[in-house]
Write an enzyme that holds these catalytic residues in place. Sequence first.
Site, PDB file in Angstrom:
ATOM      1  N   SER A 143     -12.080 -42.239  17.985  1.00 24.18           N
ATOM      2  CA  SER A 143     -12.243 -40.931  17.346  1.00 24.18           C
ATOM      3  C   SER A 143     -13.003 -41.140  16.049  1.00 24.18           C
ATOM      4  CB  SER A 143     -10.871 -40.326  17.044  1.00 24.18           C
ATOM      5  OG  SER A 143     -10.965 -39.180  16.213  1.00 24.18           O
ATOM      6  N   TYR A 156      -2.176 -40.670  14.249  1.00 25.45           N
ATOM      7  CA  TYR A 156      -3.395 -40.558  15.057  1.00 25.45           C
ATOM      8  C   TYR A 156      -4.455 -41.543  14.569  1.00 25.45           C
ATOM      9  CZ  TYR A 156      -6.992 -38.186  17.829  1.00 25.45           C
ATOM     10  OH  TYR A 156      -7.968 -37.881  18.738  1.00 25.45           O
TER      11      TYR A 156
END
Length: 281
Positions: A143, A156
């Site tokens: 990401s 995350y």
Amino acid sequence: MSRPRSIVGRPVVITGAASGIGRALATRLSRLGSPVALADVDEDGLKATAAALHGRVLTRVLDVRDAEDQLRFAAEVRDWAPAPLAAVFNNAGVAVTSTVLDAVVEDDDWLHDINFHGVVHGTRAFLPILVEQGEGAIVNTSSVFGLLGMPNQSAYCAAKFAVRGFTESLRQELHGSAVRAITVHPGGITTNIARNARVRRDPTGLGRSREEMAAQFEAMTMTSPDKAAAIIHAGVDRGKARILVGPDAYLFDALARITPTHYNAVLSRVMRRPRRKEAVR
């Protein structure tokens, strides 16, 4: 170094295929003639993806946290695939929103088991097949939050940084072979990840509901799943080791290089403004 063979028309594996980028990849590659082996824990979503495809499809309800089941899935794919695998997309992912102070251990563990350990299990399950056949690509979804740390996204970011480190280490181990390890760094993609996130309370203290936070995230996304799939496919075919997805991904990458400790002031200004979605080509 010569460009690798295109993955078009060759078998691929995609986890997280019930929606979002996974579904878009399946749709794109199936349309271009690739047999696709699809896996997701969401059985209904997986069936919907498969029903929209017209080529050869294998579907498997799979919890990527289960290492042994990943190995069984890899064995099924080996028996099913009509030709050597071109690529394995370890794409399944979830989100948690919380401050570090208020973090719930069970939520963080859930995310890490899917976003990081699921990638590791998928890599370990399919890598021996690719090594044995002498070519192929492991494509692991990190990401932009694997490039920069973001407030209220500690779990995350930790998982996506871990995916990046794991895959980059693997890339060095595979140097000189025709088996490749690729990291994908999507920016804001218009998917259901924010709506399916675990959120106990608004970490900013503004009292927003999960739906309101998801809507605000979606207003800032800059890339559709179809466009993301096209970028990822092109990057794999071009032999890229790292694929940035969306204009915001390039911003994150530049900030990580230019101002690695003071980037949040820039991002805070940029991310307040809703963006027009990119046209899908």
